[in-house]
Design a protein around this motif. Structure first.
Motif, PDB file in Angstrom:
ATOM      1  N   PHE A 535     -47.996 -23.705 -17.140  1.00 46.60           N
ATOM      2  CA  PHE A 535     -47.511 -25.087 -17.060  1.00 46.60           C
ATOM      3  C   PHE A 535     -46.600 -25.259 -15.848  1.00 46.60           C
ATOM      4  CE2 PHE A 535     -48.428 -24.446 -21.568  1.00 46.60           C
ATOM      5  CZ  PHE A 535     -49.260 -25.529 -21.823  1.00 46.60           C
ATOM      6  N   VAL A 536     -45.749 -24.248 -15.634  1.00 42.60           N
ATOM      7  CA  VAL A 536     -44.805 -24.337 -14.504  1.00 42.60           C
ATOM      8  C   VAL A 536     -45.554 -24.381 -13.182  1.00 42.60           C
ATOM      9  CG1 VAL A 536     -42.945 -23.100 -13.302  1.00 42.60           C
ATOM     10  CG2 VAL A 536     -43.010 -23.152 -15.812  1.00 42.60           C
ATOM     11  N   ARG A 537     -46.665 -23.667 -13.104  1.00 42.65           N
ATOM     12  CA  ARG A 537     -47.435 -23.576 -11.863  1.00 42.65           C
ATOM     13  C   ARG A 537     -47.940 -24.950 -11.409  1.00 42.65           C
ATOM     14  NH1 ARG A 537     -50.362 -19.201 -13.302  1.00 42.65           N
ATOM     15  NH2 ARG A 537     -51.923 -20.530 -14.291  1.00 42.65           N
ATOM     16  N   ASP A 538     -48.171 -25.849 -12.371  1.00 43.23           N
ATOM     17  CA  ASP A 538     -48.737 -27.158 -12.035  1.00 43.23           C
ATOM     18  C   ASP A 538     -47.695 -28.255 -11.891  1.00 43.23           C
ATOM     19  OD1 ASP A 538     -51.263 -26.027 -12.175  1.00 43.23           O
ATOM     20  OD2 ASP A 538     -51.529 -26.534 -14.294  1.00 43.23           O
ATOM     21  N   ILE A 539     -46.423 -27.910 -12.001  1.00 44.88           N
ATOM     22  CA  ILE A 539     -45.406 -28.964 -12.083  1.00 44.88           C
ATOM     23  C   ILE A 539     -45.252 -29.737 -10.778  1.00 44.88           C
ATOM     24  CG2 ILE A 539     -43.418 -27.546 -11.384  1.00 44.88           C
ATOM     25  CD1 ILE A 539     -41.856 -28.939 -13.650  1.00 44.88           C
ATOM     26  N   GLU A 540     -45.603 -29.119  -9.638  1.00 41.83           N
ATOM     27  CA  GLU A 540     -45.448 -29.797  -8.356  1.00 41.83           C
ATOM     28  C   GLU A 540     -46.602 -30.750  -8.066  1.00 41.83           C
ATOM     29  OE1 GLU A 540     -43.772 -27.607  -4.892  1.00 41.83           O
ATOM     30  OE2 GLU A 540     -44.088 -25.843  -6.162  1.00 41.83           O
ATOM     31  N   ARG A 541     -47.783 -30.489  -8.624  1.00 42.21           N
ATOM     32  CA  ARG A 541     -48.959 -31.279  -8.251  1.00 42.21           C
ATOM     33  C   ARG A 541     -49.549 -32.090  -9.402  1.00 42.21           C
ATOM     34  NH1 ARG A 541     -50.321 -25.838  -7.812  1.00 42.21           N
ATOM     35  NH2 ARG A 541     -51.763 -25.065  -9.426  1.00 42.21           N
ATOM     36  N   SER A 542     -48.947 -32.001 -10.583  1.00 46.54           N
ATOM     37  CA  SER A 542     -49.534 -32.703 -11.717  1.00 46.54           C
ATOM     38  C   SER A 542     -48.448 -33.419 -12.505  1.00 46.54           C
ATOM     39  CB  SER A 542     -50.272 -31.716 -12.626  1.00 46.54           C
ATOM     40  OG  SER A 542     -50.654 -32.345 -13.830  1.00 46.54           O
ATOM     41  N   GLU A 543     -48.574 -34.747 -12.553  1.00 51.92           N
ATOM     42  CA  GLU A 543     -47.631 -35.512 -13.351  1.00 51.92           C
ATOM     43  C   GLU A 543     -47.818 -35.247 -14.841  1.00 51.92           C
ATOM     44  OE1 GLU A 543     -44.981 -37.362 -12.663  1.00 51.92           O
ATOM     45  OE2 GLU A 543     -45.272 -36.625 -10.629  1.00 51.92           O
ATOM     46  N   GLU A 544     -49.064 -34.896 -15.230  1.00 50.68           N
ATOM     47  CA  GLU A 544     -49.296 -34.547 -16.626  1.00 50.68           C
ATOM     48  C   GLU A 544     -48.496 -33.311 -17.010  1.00 50.68           C
ATOM     49  OE1 GLU A 544     -53.444 -34.069 -17.261  1.00 50.68           O
ATOM     50  OE2 GLU A 544     -53.879 -36.230 -17.181  1.00 50.68           O
ATOM     51  N   ALA A 545     -48.439 -32.339 -16.098  1.00 49.89           N
ATOM     52  CA  ALA A 545     -47.652 -31.128 -16.361  1.00 49.89           C
ATOM     53  C   ALA A 545     -46.176 -31.475 -16.475  1.00 49.89           C
ATOM     54  CB  ALA A 545     -47.877 -30.101 -15.260  1.00 49.89           C
ATOM     55  N   VAL A 546     -45.704 -32.387 -15.639  1.00 51.86           N
ATOM     56  CA  VAL A 546     -44.307 -32.815 -15.709  1.00 51.86           C
ATOM     57  C   VAL A 546     -44.016 -33.469 -17.054  1.00 51.86           C
ATOM     58  CG1 VAL A 546     -42.563 -34.335 -14.718  1.00 51.86           C
ATOM     59  CG2 VAL A 546     -44.108 -33.077 -13.210  1.00 51.86           C
ATOM     60  N   LEU A 547     -44.896 -34.393 -17.462  1.00 54.17           N
ATOM     61  CA  LEU A 547     -44.700 -35.067 -18.745  1.00 54.17           C
ATOM     62  C   LEU A 547     -44.738 -34.073 -19.909  1.00 54.17           C
ATOM     63  CD1 LEU A 547     -46.909 -38.257 -18.199  1.00 54.17           C
ATOM     64  CD2 LEU A 547     -44.408 -38.149 -18.361  1.00 54.17           C
ATOM     65  N   LEU A 548     -45.676 -33.102 -19.839  1.00 62.67           N
ATOM     66  CA  LEU A 548     -45.806 -32.118 -20.914  1.00 62.67           C
ATOM     67  C   LEU A 548     -44.568 -31.249 -21.002  1.00 62.67           C
ATOM     68  CD1 LEU A 548     -47.540 -30.899 -23.121  1.00 62.67           C
ATOM     69  CD2 LEU A 548     -48.644 -29.461 -21.396  1.00 62.67           C
ATOM     70  N   ILE A 549     -44.095 -30.748 -19.870  1.00 65.10           N
ATOM     71  CA  ILE A 549     -42.906 -29.894 -19.879  1.00 65.10           C
ATOM     72  C   ILE A 549     -41.686 -30.681 -20.336  1.00 65.10           C
ATOM     73  CG2 ILE A 549     -41.316 -28.607 -18.408  1.00 65.10           C
ATOM     74  CD1 ILE A 549     -43.709 -27.683 -16.775  1.00 65.10           C
ATOM     75  N   GLY A 550     -41.572 -31.927 -19.860  1.00 63.26           N
ATOM     76  CA  GLY A 550     -40.453 -32.759 -20.299  1.00 63.26           C
ATOM     77  C   GLY A 550     -40.476 -32.965 -21.809  1.00 63.26           C
ATOM     78  N   ILE A 552     -41.856 -30.978 -24.062  1.00 61.06           N
ATOM     79  CA  ILE A 552     -41.512 -29.710 -24.721  1.00 61.06           C
ATOM     80  C   ILE A 552     -39.996 -29.521 -24.727  1.00 61.06           C
ATOM     81  CG2 ILE A 552     -41.679 -27.205 -24.524  1.00 61.06           C
ATOM     82  CD1 ILE A 552     -44.507 -27.579 -23.431  1.00 61.06           C
ATOM     83  N   ILE A 553     -39.361 -29.785 -23.592  1.00 65.39           N
ATOM     84  CA  ILE A 553     -37.907 -29.608 -23.491  1.00 65.39           C
ATOM     85  C   ILE A 553     -37.187 -30.552 -24.449  1.00 65.39           C
ATOM     86  CG2 ILE A 553     -35.919 -29.886 -21.962  1.00 65.39           C
ATOM     87  CD1 ILE A 553     -37.731 -28.914 -19.661  1.00 65.39           C
ATOM     88  N   ASP A 554     -37.614 -31.808 -24.511  1.00 62.34           N
ATOM     89  CA  ASP A 554     -36.971 -32.781 -25.389  1.00 62.34           C
ATOM     90  C   ASP A 554     -37.101 -32.352 -26.855  1.00 62.34           C
ATOM     91  OD1 ASP A 554     -36.259 -34.274 -23.224  1.00 62.34           O
ATOM     92  OD2 ASP A 554     -37.959 -35.682 -23.393  1.00 62.34           O
ATOM     93  N   VAL A 555     -38.307 -31.933 -27.242  1.00 59.09           N
ATOM     94  CA  VAL A 555     -38.518 -31.514 -28.627  1.00 59.09           C
ATOM     95  C   VAL A 555     -37.673 -30.286 -28.943  1.00 59.09           C
ATOM     96  CG1 VAL A 555     -40.202 -30.553 -30.243  1.00 59.09           C
ATOM     97  CG2 VAL A 555     -40.810 -32.523 -28.824  1.00 59.09           C
ATOM     98  N   ALA A 556     -37.664 -29.311 -28.021  1.00 56.99           N
ATOM     99  CA  ALA A 556     -36.884 -28.095 -28.248  1.00 56.99           C
ATOM    100  C   ALA A 556     -35.403 -28.412 -28.393  1.00 56.99           C
ATOM    101  CB  ALA A 556     -37.120 -27.110 -27.097  1.00 56.99           C
ATOM    102  N   HIS A 557     -34.881 -29.272 -27.519  1.00 54.82           N
ATOM    103  CA  HIS A 557     -33.467 -29.643 -27.613  1.00 54.82           C
ATOM    104  C   HIS A 557     -33.184 -30.370 -28.922  1.00 54.82           C
ATOM    105  CE1 HIS A 557     -32.730 -29.363 -22.982  1.00 54.82           C
ATOM    106  NE2 HIS A 557     -32.784 -28.186 -23.585  1.00 54.82           N
ATOM    107  N   ALA A 558     -34.118 -31.195 -29.367  1.00 53.21           N
ATOM    108  CA  ALA A 558     -33.927 -31.891 -30.634  1.00 53.21           C
ATOM    109  C   ALA A 558     -33.851 -30.901 -31.796  1.00 53.21           C
ATOM    110  CB  ALA A 558     -35.067 -32.883 -30.859  1.00 53.21           C
ATOM    111  N   LEU A 559     -34.486 -29.761 -31.622  1.00 50.15           N
ATOM    112  CA  LEU A 559     -34.453 -28.719 -32.659  1.00 50.15           C
ATOM    113  C   LEU A 559     -33.410 -27.651 -32.361  1.00 50.15           C
ATOM    114  CD1 LEU A 559     -38.310 -28.272 -33.160  1.00 50.15           C
ATOM    115  CD2 LEU A 559     -36.713 -29.431 -34.691  1.00 50.15           C
ATOM    116  N   SER A 560     -32.480 -27.964 -31.420  1.00 56.97           N
ATOM    117  CA  SER A 560     -31.364 -27.058 -31.058  1.00 56.97           C
ATOM    118  C   SER A 560     -31.870 -25.738 -30.488  1.00 56.97           C
ATOM    119  CB  SER A 560     -30.465 -26.797 -32.275  1.00 56.97           C
ATOM    120  OG  SER A 560     -29.950 -27.993 -32.780  1.00 56.97           O
TER     121      SER A 560
END
Length: 619
Positions: A535-550, A552-560
């Motif tokens: 996922f990290v590999r595609d973060i510079e060239r894919s907005e879908e990867a950015v949205l997906l990683i974002g 994941i981070i939001d959900v993880a933070h919501a679960l502490s």
């Protein structure tokens, strides 16, 4: 049934008959001795009585009185004749029993002669000689023998009648045991032992007579997930149905067996062109076996992977044949499952290479050739927040062997258990060496595989090693792939729960490549999540990867949960991840994996983040 087989089959009955006949013989012998003693005693008594009654006749020379006294012997039917003799030996009177001769019985039994001296006032006045027939003893003995044999026959008859049901039950149990020894209880198919016997015979026919054979190994794809999702009831339903479908597809005379777990075996005799026949049958299996299976209102879908070996072309022993078919089956799985593959020379070379490497890895673990390299994990401020330990094999000839070449081999051969224990020992030694230099050592993460803990004994050894080496939750945390945790999460005796009870931190590694779901994350309650590098590999060239990683981070933070991004290799990736709120970063941009000797320099070059009090909720 021949005479010998008949005797063997009724062996116990014959033994009982022999014992009872011996007893009858012994009792008959005792009876004969007693009858003989009684007969002799009776004859002596008769002679004594008659002799006393003839003493006066002898003294007064009264022959009529002597004849009258001798006539009294007629009441003794066994007496044949008697002579009353004077002292000089001349006959004074005689008696002969008027009855028919008993012929051969009398001649065979013999005649008993009893003599009695007749005395008056201490002076002998004559002698009585009595001749008696002994055949009566034999007649009485025959009656006794017949009675004993009759009792024996009645006893045996009653015993046979009473035990007939028991023998039938025992035979049924023996037949059942023989059946279970060669058949699988769930599917009713022949089991591995029966299949190996049939395969050995087939290989021999192929070698000696040139009768071509086709061996197939069939594995139900993703059976573990089906079993976990539906319970053992659903898993058993799938195995029974797959076994029945295999049985319906193959020809009469071909063998279908369940050889273990979710694996089946087929043994087919091909008259000619075995490759074409095998392809045709395998294609039918791949098409027909995966049809939907109904279970409690739910539709279960399965697929199969098939490995094929042709005999004697590919192998000349049963063990080699099974290895060949097994290798071809795993090749089918590696290429996407739901397919069949033939064994090839390339696969044979792969088997040989893996066999050599397995032996070398086993020896290498025993010789201490395993090393750990450590890749630091950084926080946004550039401080070292932890390290991940990565296994390396220092081969004496090949040099440093990367994990991609030996970890999968260790998992498939079971060596992963010993490798995991050796990694704990190496980690303990490295931490001690760093602390001896006065360094603050961050928590080190070790990767775990579910194959390390398939047996309770392996889990116990691992937990005992942690205790023996005194590797505390402040020293080490554990990373598990989604697949490994998914397989382990429902087991109340799992290593995952044991580690939680011990206070060790758990992290989900390679998140996004397995069974990702919000429900999954909520059930796990791990304090750390690592986003896979794909996922990290595609973060510079894919907005879908950015949205997906974002997301994941939001959900993880919501679960502490803390979020770690793996595989960060450019400054742009680092900045984008930090802008999305990623907590920790790991990758070649900051540091490559370091050998243990290079770690002190890295710990001195960058400050170590104080350990945060993350906790893994108890299971």
């Amino acid at each position: 049934m021949g005479a010998r087989s008949f005797i063997a089959y009724h062996r116990d009955v014959w033994i009982a008959c022999g014992a009872m006949l011996l007893a009858v013989f012994l009792l008959t012998a005792v009876q004969y001795v007693e009858l003989d003693r009684r007969f002799r005693t009776e004859m002596r008594t008769q002679a004594q009585i008659v002799g006393q009654n003839t003493s006066a006749a002898l003294i007064f020379n009264a022959a009529p009185d002597a004849f009258e006294a001798l006539a009294s012997l007629q009441v003794a039917r066994q007496v044949l004749s008697a002579e009353l003799l004077r002292p000089d030996g001349t006959v004074f009177a005689t008696y002969r029993h008027a009855r028919p001769d008993h012929g051969w019985l009398q001649r065979w039994a013999g005649v008993e002669t009893v003599q009695h001296a007749i005395t008056v006032g201490g002076q002998t006045v004559g002698r009585l000689v009595v001749h008696a027939d002994r055949s009566g003893i034999l007649r009485d003995l025959a009656k006794f023998w017949a009675g004993g044999v009759a009792v024996m026959a009645i006893a045996l008859g009653l015993s046979s009648f009473v035990s007939r049901g028991l023998r039938a039950t025992v035979r049924a149990a023996q037949e059942r045991n023989r059946y279970l020894a060669l058949h699988d209880a769930l599917t009713g198919l022949p089991n591995r032992a029966a299949f190996q016997d049939a395969l050995s015979a087939a290989v021999e026919r192929a070698n000696r007579q040139g009768r071509l054979q086709v061996l197939m190994f069939i594995d139900v794809d993703n059976f573990k997930q089906i079993n976990d999702a539906t319970g053992h009831g659903g898993g058993d339903r799938v195995l029974r149905e797959v076994g029945e479908r295999l049985r319906r597809i193959v020809r009469p005379g071909d063998m279908v067996a369940r050889i273990g777990g979710d694996e089946f075996g087929l043994l087919i005799e091909a008259s000619s062109h075995p490759g074409e026949a095998a392809s045709r049958i395998a294609a039918d299996l791949v098409e027909q076996v995966p049809r939907a299976i109904d279970f409690e209102g739910e539709t279960l879908r399965v697929s199969i992977s098939i490995g094929i070996a042709l005999l004697p072309r590919d192998a000349r022993t049963a063990d080699d044949a099974m290895q060949c078919a097994d290798a071809a089956m795993y090749q089918a799985k590696r290429e996407g499952k739901d397919a069949f593959r033939f064994f090839s020379a390339q696969l044979g070379e792969e088997i040989r290479r893996r066999s050599v490497m397995e032996a070398e890895l086993r020896a290498g673990l025993a010789a201490g050739q395993l090393q750990l390299h450590y890749q630091p994990v950084y926080d946004p401020a550039g401080r070292i927040a932890g390290m991940e330990a990565l296994a390396r094999w220092q081969h004496p000839v090949r040099g440093m062997v990367p994990p991609s070449e030996f970890i999968a081999l260790a998992e498939s051969t079971g060596l992963i258990v010993e490798l995991g224990l050796e990694a704990l020992r190496v980690l303990r030694a490295d931490i001690d060496a760093w602390k001896a230099q006065g360094l603050a050592v961050p928590r080190v993460a070790l990767n775990l595989a579910s194959t390390q803990f398939r047996r309770d004994a392996h889990r116990r050894r691992f937990m005992q090693a942690l205790d023996t080496l005194q590797l505390t939750p402040e020293d080490v945390e554990f990373e598990l792939t989604e697949t490994a945790v998914f397989e382990d999460i429902a087991d109340p005796d799992s290593v995952l729960r044991a580690l939680r009870r011990g206070g060790y931190l758990l992290a989900i590694d390679d998140f996004g490549t397995g069974y990702s779901s919000l429900s999954f994350l909520r059930r796990l309650k791990c304090p750390k999540l690592k986003i896979d590098r794909s996922f990290v590999r595609d973060i510079e060239r894919s907005e879908e990867a950015v949205l997906l990683i974002g997301s994941i981070i939001d959900v993880a933070h919501a679960l502490s949960m803390q979020v770690v991004a793996e595989g960060v290799e450019t400054e742009a990736e680092r900045e984008r991840l930090l802008s999305l709120g990623c907590d920790l970063l790991q990758g070649f941009l900051m540091s490559r994996p370091l050998p243990a000797q290079a770690v002190p320099a890295a710990l001195r070059a960058a400050p170590v983040q104080p350990q945060q009090r993350l906790t893994t909720p108890a299971a």
